[in-house]
Design a protein around this motif. Structure first.
Motif, short mmCIF file in Angstrom:
data_model
loop_
_atom_site.label_atom_id
_atom_site.label_comp_id
_atom_site.label_asym_id
_atom_site.label_seq_id
_atom_site.Cartn_x
_atom_site.Cartn_y
_atom_site.Cartn_z
N CYS A 1 29.72 34.24 46.47
CA CYS A 1 30.26 35.58 46.97
C CYS A 1 31.59 35.95 46.31
O CYS A 1 32.35 34.92 46.02
N ARG A 2 31.78 37.09 46.40
CA ARG A 2 33.04 37.35 45.99
C ARG A 2 33.30 38.94 46.49
O ARG A 2 32.43 39.61 46.81
N CYS A 3 34.57 39.23 46.55
CA CYS A 3 35.16 40.94 46.71
C CYS A 3 35.04 41.70 45.57
O CYS A 3 35.53 41.15 44.50
N VAL A 4 33.93 42.51 45.60
CA VAL A 4 33.65 43.15 44.14
C VAL A 4 34.04 44.56 44.50
O VAL A 4 33.89 45.19 45.81
N GLY A 5 34.34 45.20 43.25
CA GLY A 5 34.64 46.89 43.33
C GLY A 5 35.99 47.25 43.41
O GLY A 5 36.70 46.19 44.15
#
Lengths: 101, 607, 343, 101
Positions: free
Chosen positions: D97-101
């Motif tokens: 998971c990652r914080c995207v955008g």
């Protein structure tokens, strides 16, 4: 539900209304991303949605069940403030939008 | 027998025969010579000089001449007290006295080409079992199974002796007698005195390839008597001693070339039988055994036809027994496309040859009566007429155009085209189907359909056969009718985008016939071919085929044509969605989705 | 404990005399595998024989290879067969297994039972009479077993309408049976069934459409020929022959008296050109995908290959005892208290 | 709200509960991404938040004012269904998971 796909929108705002604390009468063009990312969902998103419906998983504001419509490129914005000092702000206005994640 | 196994104990007395190798002759006057090579293989230890065993050149008796005790360490790997090790060596067979050079080519690696029997002796690091420790039953036979192989067409001879050698059965004060139970008529004779078994006449595998006898042994000691029966199996080895023959005498077949003229078309098949077997392994030998060549000097015939040959095993039942034989299939195949104008009849001969059979009639002739008929390029004497709704969209399919027998063609490519119509209303076009058999008519300029002046349009239709350029002409009348309906601005270009019946039926999209998309209500649960979906025309989409009109634009019928991701429970066809869960809808050129009918709003975070 | 052929090789290469002899043997072995031995003249052949005898009495004496060591295994087996190339080519009976003997059965009882209790008691268990389903669920709960199972299934399934790639499928199956603990794979492959539905799941465990079947059935002699040309297959076959050698006298059915070793050797065949599988969903009998049609005079040799799987007393008794073992274990699991699934 | 940053969670679910239409008694490990992406926000996000508060922009479910916690890598999942047929589903379970955008 037609043609509301994720894309770039823009409007002109006063620098003051950006809320970043700059005192300036100038106006800037602010572009942002909005629209549906339905067509970018994966099996993961469908499953997440089903598990929430079955209450196997609790609904949570930090749980997104489809990609989000976000900037993938930004524009720099420059303006002169009330004391005639120049300011340049990065990553302020979106330049291109896409469904990410 | 190809393999002999025997145990050798450390304290076994030397100078006695261990076992007897039997061999049969290929001809009466042939002599039999047995020979050993100077080396043998000790399991886990490799090659060693053979210091312990000798063979009598003419009797095949294998003698054990030197005690193993002194060489135990070699046997059992430097004193590692493995309880048992194995010695492996070949006994060579020759019709000439041995000069010793036979061993060079015949070392244990590569014996396929030298007649031999493989002897495996298990050296047991223990004293020989005494009389009372051996069960009576074990004194009759060693644990080798009694199975033998005898070549057909060979002279009689002895192939086994039931009685064991003295040291193989430790008990002295018992009596062992043997009997062979077999039908009188069988070609085997058992000599009660010597306990040897002979094959009494030359065998013919094509009459019988397996014999099952029974060897019975009776052991009596002072107090009791036991007996033991063991099957004795004889397999007859095949020689190529029968010529090819025709199963029901037919060596002729008719081959008609008409509508199917493409390369690879099988025109006719003829069978040739052979009572012999045909081993498929090793592959190269099996293919060379039987050949089938077209016998002609005509270059055109050689170029245009080829013969394909496959064989498989079949069973013959001569007087009740089942014997393996071979069925050879010879297929006459088109080697290239034949022009539709070609027309001729002739007989084509194929020579089938059994290359390994030495006798007469080793080959026979097959005849194919070939008649190549020309194919005419004609339209049925009708004029085509189709009614088209004025609200039809681009790529809506109007109908099919097909010259006589077009659906039966293969290898015949027809190009259909429309000439200029009688009025300047160019609303319709035609495209070849996948195999260039028929033509599909479709709307290619829907704006023209809305022009009041375009009511009845007549097109000359042309069909041309690609190779011969032969032509056929006909006429097509397109009649426009139906009241115009307004399309809601919000409608998009592809019916497949709609997820609900209401959304679907309030809009049009590419390929619609009457201006509106059609909702196909699915049935069944889970992942089913009958999923719900919004289609331009349920008759052609989805039907599991991405036809040539649908493949012109990905928005027409992604359900049949998509190669993009399909998300949700689905089964993919060669192209498109073969089966789906609930409702399937698509964002053309992006993704297709199959989801359950009760789709709630997707979760969204923040805000 | 016999040493590893890899260590033997490095010791030999460090010794100039041994090194030179070993190089000769490498050339000899290369010519055997391409069975161009006949081209070797008498002089060269003798050099090979002497080289091999020398080698066998040096570092390589009784050297063996370790099972389930993936990359190292292939290198070790290449050394082993280089030094054992006199085992007659093309002969079905390969006499000795190149592998070290198998660990005792006790070490098998690792974390399988812990996961089994979670499945059997929880709401996830579902139809618990289908033991093959249950072991599949237990495998899914174990991260490594679940992931490696998905790896082979996805590589053995057709993708977008195109036929599967059997080589990739075989590689992943070998990976699964080589990497996952025996504790899981034994129960996974040899689960007992009472009905054809469970039997069908068991038959399909190795995705036979891709790993086992082909459009036509080759002759078993051809299958053996292909296997003997591949170090790993040849070694697994030698291992299977040794560990599953039937014995007519012992009630145990096997001359090695180690059912687990036989089953491990059988599982070692999965993913090779001679991959075996259950015949149907209504029997626990196994077979190879080959026939003895068109064997000519080699019918008996062909029958021997096929029956070493489809009619092997030792293999059958080993499988029955393992399936009996599984049966008992799951019955007593029921009594244990359910533990919530891991988070 | 300390350790509520965007990360991977997993649970065991029945294939049937995935809601993709597969009929199967098997269970699979399903991993998903949940957690806050506050620490990944940019000037764009702050500005967007302010414009919404000033009602220069309307609140909208298709307008995300911070990167979303999403999978950046998926795992394939295979199982046998109730007719003993094998299925492999791509992009079903999150792997990272990652914080995207």
């Amino acid at each position: 539900s037609r043609n509301r796909h994720c894309r770039l929108h823009s409007l002109t705002v006063k620098v003051r209304d950006l809320g970043l604390g700059f005192e300036s009468e100038e106006i800037v063009r602010f572009s942002y991303c909005i629209g549906s990312c339905e067509s970018a969902r994966t099996n993961y998103d469908l499953t997440l949605q089903n598990l929430v419906q079955l209450e196997v998983l609790m609904r949570d504001k930090h749980l997104s069940s489809n990609p989000c419509c976000r900037p993938v490129r930004y524009e720099v914005v420059s303006f002169m403030d009330a004391r005639n000092a120049w300011h340049t702000v990065d990553n302020l206005s979106a330049a291109e939008c896409r469904c990410v994640g | 027998r190809k393999e002999y196994h025997e145990n050798v104990y450390i304290d076994q007395p030397v100078g006695l025969p261990l076992l007897r190798i039997h061999a049969l002759k290929d001809s009466e006057e042939e002599e039999v010579h047995f020979g050993l090579c100077p080396d043998l293989v000790i399991q886990r230890d490799g090659i060693h000089k053979n210091l312990w065993f000798q063979i009598q050149e003419n009797t095949g008796l294998l003698f054990f001449n030197r005690s193993l005790e002194k060489d135990l360490h070699k046997m059992l790997l430097g004193g590692s007290w493995a309880t048992m090790s194995k010695l492996v060596f070949p006994v060579l067979l020759s019709s000439q006295p041995f000069q010793g050079k036979e061993c060079q080519s015949a070392h244990s690696y590569n014996l396929q080409h030298v007649p031999h029997a493989k002897v495996t002796l298990s050296v047991i690091n223990a004293t020989m079992p005494s009389c009372h420790s051996t069960a009576l039953g074990q004194m009759c036979f060693t644990d080798m199974d009694l199975s033998f192989q005898i070549k057909e067409n060979k002279p009689p001879g002895t192939f086994h002796q039931l009685q064991l050698f003295p040291q193989q059965q430790p008990c002295q004060n018992i009596s062992i007698s043997y009997k062979v139970i077999a039908d009188e008529s069988l070609p085997f004779h058992y000599d009660q005195n010597t306990t040897t078994i002979r094959v009494t006449r030359s065998l013919d595998r094509e009459t019988r390839e397996k014999y099952e006898l029974l060897a019975k042994c009776t052991v009596r000691d002072a107090s009791k008597e036991t007996s033991k029966e063991v099957p004795l199996l004889v397999t007859v080895l095949d020689e190529d001693d029968t010529p090819p023959f025709l199963p029901n005498g037919t060596n002729t077949a008719d081959a008609v070339v008409e509508f199917c003229r493409k390369e690879g078309t099988v025109l006719a098949t003829l069978m040739v039988y052979d009572a012999d077997t045909t081993p498929i392994f090793p592959l190269e030998n099996s293919r060379k055994k039987y050949t089938g060549t077209i016998s002609t000097s005509d270059a055109w015939v050689k170029e245009t036809f080829r013969v394909e040959h496959i064989f498989n095993e079949i069973y013959f039942n001569p007087n009740g027994s089942q014997v393996r034989g071979t069925q050879h299939e010879y297929k006459l195949v088109l080697n290239k496309v034949i022009s539709i104008t070609e027309s001729r009849s002739f007989q084509l001969d194929v020579i089938v040859n059994d290359t390994e059979y030495q006798g007469p009639d080793k080959s026979l002739m097959l005849h194919f009566n070939i008649s190549i008929l020309p194919v005419s390029i004609q339209f049925p004497n009708i004029t085509y007429q189709f009614t088209v709704n004025r609200n039809a969209a681009n790529f809506s399919q109007i109908g099919k155009i097909c010259i006589n027998n077009c659906m039966r063609f293969c290898g015949i490519n027809i190009m259909y085209s429309l000439q200029a119509p009688n009025v300047s209303c160019y609303a319709v076009n035609i495209v070849q189907s996948h195999e260039d058999k028929d033509g599909s008519l479709y709307v290619n300029d829907s704006a023209v359909l809305r022009k009041p002046e375009c009511k009845e349009i007549q097109y000359p239709v042309l069909a041309v056969e690609k190779q011969s350029k032969k032509e056929a002409h006909s006429y097509l009348t397109v009649i426009l009718d139906g009241k115009l309906i307004r399309n809601d601005e919000g409608c998009l270009d592809s019916c497949a985008r709609s997820k609900t019946r209401s959304e679907c039926e309030e809009c049009g999209g590419l390929g619609v016939l009457t201006g509106r998309c059609q909702w196909r209500k699915g049935s069944g649960t889970g992942i089913t071919p009958n999923y719900s979906t919004c289609s331009p025309s349920i008759r052609t989409c989805p039907d599991g085929k991405c036809d040539t009109v649908e493949s012109k634009d990905p928005r027409i019928c992604p359900q049949d044509c998509t190669n993009t991701n399909i998300i949700g429970g689905h089964e993919r066809g060669l192209t498109g969605i073969k089966a789906g869960n609930g409702i399937c809808y698509c964002f053309p050129e992006e993704n297709c989705y199959c989801e359950k009918d009760d789709i709630k709003e997707p979760l969204c975070d923040d805000m | 404990q016999p040493n590893s052929c890899i260590t033997a090789e490095s010791l030999c290469l460090a010794d100039p005399v041994c090194n030179a002899t070993y190089r000769i043997l490498e050339n000899c072995s290369r010519s055997y595998t391409k069975n161009s031995f006949i081209i070797l003249d008498h002089e060269a052949r003798n050099k090979c024989l002497q080289a091999e005898t020398l080698m066998r009495n040096s570092h390589f004496q009784e050297c063996k290879c370790q099972r389930r060591t993936q990359k190292q295994e292939e290198q070790c087996l290449r050394v082993y067969w280089t030094v054992h190339s006199t085992v007659s080519e093309g002969d079905f009976n390969l006499e000795m297994s190149p592998y070290k003997n198998v660990a005792s059965e006790e070490s098998l009882k690792t974390n399988y039972n812990k996961l089994a209790t979670q499945v059997s008691g929880s709401h996830l268990a579902g139809d618990s009479t289908n033991l093959c389903l249950q072991v599949a669920q237990i495998c899914s709960l174990n991260r490594r077993c679940g992931r490696l199972r998905t790896m082979y299934v996805s590589n053995c399934s057709p993708k977008d309408g195109h036929a599967c790639n059997q080589n990739k499928c075989h590689r992943e199956l070998k990976h699964f049976f080589g990497k996952v603990e025996l504790d899981f794979t034994m129960r996974f492959l040899f689960c007992p069934c009472q009905d054809e539905f469970c039997g069908e799941r068991r038959r399909k465990t190795i995705v036979p459409d891709c790993s086992f079947q082909n459009s036509t059935k080759p002759n078993c002699l051809l299958l053996l020929d292909t296997c003997l040309k591949d170090y790993v297959c040849k070694s697994r076959l030698a291992d299977f022959q040794e560990q599953c050698k039937p014995s007519s006298t012992s009630s145990y059915g096997c001359s090695q008296h180690n059912h687990a070793a036989c089953l491990e050797a059988y599982m070692g065949m999965i993913g090779t050109p001679m991959t075996p599988n259950y015949i149907s969903n209504s029997t626990a009998d196994v077979t190879l995908w080959c026939s003895c049609e068109n064997s000519g005079n080699h019918k008996e040799d062909c029958d021997e290959i096929l029956s070493s799987f489809s009619n092997n007393r030792c293999l059958r008794s080993a499988m029955q005892s393992q399936m009996g073992l599984n049966q008992v274990n799951t019955k007593d699991l029921k009594k244990l208290q359910f533990i919530p699934s891991p988070n």
